[in-house]
Design an enzyme around this catalytic site. Structure first.
Site, short mmCIF file in Angstrom:
data_model
loop_
_atom_site.label_atom_id
_atom_site.label_comp_id
_atom_site.label_asym_id
_atom_site.label_seq_id
_atom_site.Cartn_x
_atom_site.Cartn_y
_atom_site.Cartn_z
N ASP A 85 -9.83 5.76 7.57
CA ASP A 85 -8.52 5.16 7.76
C ASP A 85 -7.81 5.22 6.42
O ASP A 85 -8.44 5.47 5.39
CB ASP A 85 -8.68 3.72 8.23
CG ASP A 85 -7.37 2.97 8.32
OD1 ASP A 85 -6.43 3.51 8.91
OD2 ASP A 85 -7.29 1.86 7.76
N CYS A 86 -6.50 4.99 6.40
CA CYS A 86 -5.76 5.02 5.14
C CYS A 86 -5.46 3.62 4.61
O CYS A 86 -6.06 3.16 3.65
CB CYS A 86 -4.45 5.80 5.31
SG CYS A 86 -3.54 6.05 3.78
N ASP A 87 -4.55 2.90 5.29
CA ASP A 87 -4.13 1.58 4.80
C ASP A 87 -5.27 0.57 4.85
O ASP A 87 -5.86 0.34 5.91
CB ASP A 87 -2.96 1.06 5.65
CG ASP A 87 -1.70 1.88 5.44
OD1 ASP A 87 -1.25 1.98 4.29
OD2 ASP A 87 -1.17 2.43 6.42
N ASP A 141 -11.05 -0.52 8.06
CA ASP A 141 -10.98 -1.93 7.65
C ASP A 141 -10.41 -2.83 8.73
O ASP A 141 -10.72 -4.02 8.77
CB ASP A 141 -10.12 -2.07 6.38
CG ASP A 141 -8.65 -1.87 6.68
OD1 ASP A 141 -7.86 -2.82 6.47
OD2 ASP A 141 -8.28 -0.77 7.11
#
Length: 217
Positions: free
Chosen positions: A9-11, A166
């Site tokens: 994932d990124c954020d 996350d």
């Protein structure tokens, strides 16, 4: 179990954006009369589709927000990111040393993903073909189809892919895709529904798995 590819994932996973982005959101929403603590926004909106966030804000306000709200919000968020966004601790070292094929799959638009990776110094380690956006696929987490699309594109069986996430919607998506899912953050969030996920408190815990050829579990 062998792992042939890793999907991040990124954020909140690679870039430390969740608090900052939600600070911008609540500050902007306050201009329309909605007072919401940042920690509540983080709990409600982390990992969620923008349209769902806006729908919830409008429900709380009891009226529609203007058409330009999302555009202005993204502009303000990018401005905040340009000056204050940092990589998640350990992310840059992990990505620099990856030995398995790796990708990023985010619910955000491609331009947002690329800006976040650029600002934090991570973009040089990702080609365009390694970046996947829900906006291009038409499905958002917790729907697992974004992760299944990555597996299809890279021609790796989902069971041989690993996800690092996350947010609760992202963790659900990883599990739903049948992928080995690492839940980055507070382990107490992992209810029975999410018990298949492996809790990690720091990205450095993945270095011994993902920086040396095929990962085995």
């Amino acid at each position: 179990m062998n792992i042939k590819a890793v999907i991040f994932d990124c954020d909140g996973t690679l870039v430390d954006s969740e608090v900052l982005a939600n600070q911008v959101l609540v500050e902007y929403a306050r201009e329309y009369g909605l007072n919401m603590p940042v920690n509540e926004a983080i709990e409600l909106y982390t990992g969620c589709k923008m349209a769902d966030c806006i729908a919830d804000l409008e429900y709380r306000l009891g009226r529609k927000l203007p058409d330009h709200f999302v555009t202005t919000l993204r502009e303000r968020t990018l401005k905040a990111f340009e000056s204050r966004l940092k990589p998640v601790e350990g992310a840059l070292n992990l990505i620099k040393n990856m030995r398995l094929p790796y990708f990023v799959a985010s619910s955000g638009p491609r331009v947002k993903i690329e800006n976040s990776l650029r600002i934090t110094g991570l973009l040089p380690y990702f080609s365009s073909s390694q970046i996947f956006s829900s906006y291009e696929i038409g499905h958002w987490k917790p729907d697992p189809r974004i992760y299944l699309e990555v597996a299809r594109e890279i021609k790796v069986e989902p069971s041989l892919c690993s996800v690092v996430e996350d947010s609760l919607p992202g963790i659900k998506a990883g599990i739903g895709a049948g992928m080995k899912t690492f839940a980055f953050g507070n382990a107490s969030r992992l209810t029975e529904e999410l018990s298949q996920a492996i809790a990690i408190g720091h990205l450095s815990e993945l270095e011994s798995l993902f920086t040396q050829g095929d990962a085995k579990f």
